[in-house]
Design a protein around this motif. Structure first.
Motif, PDB file in Angstrom:
ATOM      1  N   ALA A 278       0.795  -1.115  -0.023  1.00  0.00           N
ATOM      2  CA  ALA A 278      -0.074   0.174  -0.063  1.00  0.00           C
ATOM      3  C   ALA A 278       0.935   1.313  -0.127  1.00  0.00           C
ATOM      4  O   ALA A 278       0.351   2.301  -0.586  1.00  0.00           O
ATOM      5  N   LEU A 279       2.107   1.124   0.887  1.00  0.00           N
ATOM      6  CA  LEU A 279       2.916   2.455   0.622  1.00  0.00           C
ATOM      7  C   LEU A 279       3.456   2.742  -0.545  1.00  0.00           C
ATOM      8  O   LEU A 279       3.604   3.657  -1.057  1.00  0.00           O
TER       9      LEU A 279
ATOM     10  N   PRO B 261     -15.618 -12.772  -3.996  1.00  0.00           N
ATOM     11  CA  PRO B 261     -14.658 -12.093  -4.335  1.00  0.00           C
ATOM     12  C   PRO B 261     -14.904 -10.514  -4.538  1.00  0.00           C
ATOM     13  O   PRO B 261     -16.510 -10.172  -5.124  1.00  0.00           O
ATOM     14  N   LEU B 262     -14.260  -9.680  -4.566  1.00  0.00           N
ATOM     15  CA  LEU B 262     -14.466  -8.436  -4.669  1.00  0.00           C
ATOM     16  C   LEU B 262     -14.352  -8.101  -6.313  1.00  0.00           C
ATOM     17  O   LEU B 262     -13.401  -8.161  -6.750  1.00  0.00           O
ATOM     18  N   THR B 263     -15.529  -7.453  -6.910  1.00  0.00           N
ATOM     19  CA  THR B 263     -15.398  -7.426  -8.267  1.00  0.00           C
ATOM     20  C   THR B 263     -15.571  -5.924  -8.799  1.00  0.00           C
ATOM     21  O   THR B 263     -14.516  -5.373  -9.207  1.00  0.00           O
ATOM     22  N   LEU B 264     -16.327  -5.049  -8.403  1.00  0.00           N
ATOM     23  CA  LEU B 264     -16.487  -3.684  -8.834  1.00  0.00           C
ATOM     24  C   LEU B 264     -16.312  -2.713  -7.348  1.00  0.00           C
ATOM     25  O   LEU B 264     -17.212  -2.858  -6.618  1.00  0.00           O
TER      26      LEU B 264
ATOM     27  N   ILE C 158     -11.154   2.723  -1.804  1.00  0.00           N
ATOM     28  CA  ILE C 158      -9.815   2.470  -2.281  1.00  0.00           C
ATOM     29  C   ILE C 158      -9.576   1.247  -2.796  1.00  0.00           C
ATOM     30  O   ILE C 158      -9.819   0.277  -2.282  1.00  0.00           O
ATOM     31  N   GLY C 159      -8.895   0.979  -3.719  1.00  0.00           N
ATOM     32  CA  GLY C 159      -8.591   0.022  -4.326  1.00  0.00           C
ATOM     33  C   GLY C 159      -6.993  -0.130  -4.879  1.00  0.00           C
ATOM     34  O   GLY C 159      -6.827   0.756  -6.005  1.00  0.00           O
ATOM     35  N   MET C 160      -6.172  -0.700  -4.101  1.00  0.00           N
ATOM     36  CA  MET C 160      -4.856  -0.454  -4.728  1.00  0.00           C
ATOM     37  C   MET C 160      -4.163  -1.680  -4.173  1.00  0.00           C
ATOM     38  O   MET C 160      -4.650  -2.514  -3.292  1.00  0.00           O
ATOM     39  N   PRO C 161      -2.810  -2.037  -4.821  1.00  0.00           N
ATOM     40  CA  PRO C 161      -2.250  -3.200  -4.091  1.00  0.00           C
ATOM     41  C   PRO C 161      -1.973  -3.089  -2.493  1.00  0.00           C
ATOM     42  O   PRO C 161      -1.650  -2.077  -2.164  1.00  0.00           O
ATOM     43  N   GLY C 162      -2.488  -4.046  -2.001  1.00  0.00           N
ATOM     44  CA  GLY C 162      -2.326  -4.158  -0.311  1.00  0.00           C
ATOM     45  C   GLY C 162      -3.374  -3.406   0.334  1.00  0.00           C
ATOM     46  O   GLY C 162      -3.489  -3.769   1.375  1.00  0.00           O
ATOM     47  N   LEU C 163      -4.529  -3.152  -0.456  1.00  0.00           N
ATOM     48  CA  LEU C 163      -5.560  -2.562   0.205  1.00  0.00           C
ATOM     49  C   LEU C 163      -6.733  -2.421  -0.439  1.00  0.00           C
ATOM     50  O   LEU C 163      -6.667  -2.003  -1.633  1.00  0.00           O
TER      51      LEU C 163
ATOM     52  N   ALA D  31     -20.924  -5.217  -0.437  1.00  0.00           N
ATOM     53  CA  ALA D  31     -20.033  -5.509   0.684  1.00  0.00           C
ATOM     54  C   ALA D  31     -19.151  -4.425   1.028  1.00  0.00           C
ATOM     55  O   ALA D  31     -18.675  -3.763   0.206  1.00  0.00           O
ATOM     56  N   PHE D  32     -18.612  -4.216   2.292  1.00  0.00           N
ATOM     57  CA  PHE D  32     -17.814  -3.163   3.174  1.00  0.00           C
ATOM     58  C   PHE D  32     -16.585  -3.946   3.338  1.00  0.00           C
ATOM     59  O   PHE D  32     -16.700  -5.029   3.874  1.00  0.00           O
ATOM     60  N   ALA D  33     -15.452  -3.536   2.618  1.00  0.00           N
ATOM     61  CA  ALA D  33     -14.462  -4.456   2.403  1.00  0.00           C
ATOM     62  C   ALA D  33     -13.121  -3.383   3.221  1.00  0.00           C
ATOM     63  O   ALA D  33     -13.136  -2.281   3.132  1.00  0.00           O
ATOM     64  N   ALA D  34     -12.423  -4.138   4.194  1.00  0.00           N
ATOM     65  CA  ALA D  34     -11.166  -3.665   4.720  1.00  0.00           C
ATOM     66  C   ALA D  34     -10.197  -4.875   4.498  1.00  0.00           C
ATOM     67  O   ALA D  34      -9.910  -5.523   5.663  1.00  0.00           O
TER      68      ALA D  34
END
Length: 171
Positions: free
Chosen positions: A14-15, A108-111, A116-121, A133-136
């Motif tokens: 994420a960083l 699985p998360l689709t759309l 925020i959607g990025m590598p690691g988060l 869905a609410f995802a963390a």
């Protein structure tokens, strides 16, 4: 007394995404404008681009550092900063709460609809094959699925999924 479960959103993936997507391009623009332009306007534009890069970097680190998973006797709070949700424990289907098996296609998360959607988060509101869905989620191998009676599910990835599941089922 609330119990907090570590999510580890401030991870290297994420960083790196914050730096590579938000900070480094603006620093390059600032340097290019500064070195290619010789007038006062170019210097101010370079200062603006550099300042914006610093602000984006600090906001990104802040967002990553405030993500929490907190449970007490009445409420489960997931997320933090710009994206968080609090769900009454009575609305969580604790008997159906389960750990997603690695490699499975279970919810699985689709759309991404707002988040925020990025590598690691993956943080915020998403669509899955089974609805909203609410995802963390920071680690796909540690995802816990919590169905709710509120018309959506929670997908979270605590550092210790088994301890988190046991604690949720005890509430």
């Amino acid at each position: 007394m609330p119990t907090e479960f570590a999510i580890n959103a401030l991870n290297y993936k994420a960083l790196a995404a914050v730096l590579l997507i938000g900070v480094v391009p603006l620093l390059f623009v600032g340097m290019a404008v500064y070195f290619l332009g010789q007038d006062r306007i170019s210097q101010l534009a370079a200062l603006g681009a550099t300042s914006l890069a610093v602000i984006i970097g600090l906001l990104g680190i802040w967002q990553l550092s405030v993500i929490r998973l907190t449970a007490d006797a009445t409420t489960l709070t997931v997320g933090g900063g710009a994206y968080a949700v609090s769900v009454p424990v009575a609305h969580i289907d604790r008997t159906s709460a389960r750990r997603r098996l690695p490699g499975s296609d279970d919810s699985p998360l689709t759309l991404r609809t707002n988040g925020i959607g990025m590598p690691g988060l993956s943080l915020g509101w998403f669509r899955t094959g089974k609805g909203k869905a609410f995802a963390a989620v920071t680690d796909p191998a540690k995802v816990v699925i919590l169905p709710t009676t509120a018309g959506y599910m929670l997908l979270v990835s605590p550092e210790d999924p088994d301890a988190f599941l046991a604690a949720i089922k005890r509430l």
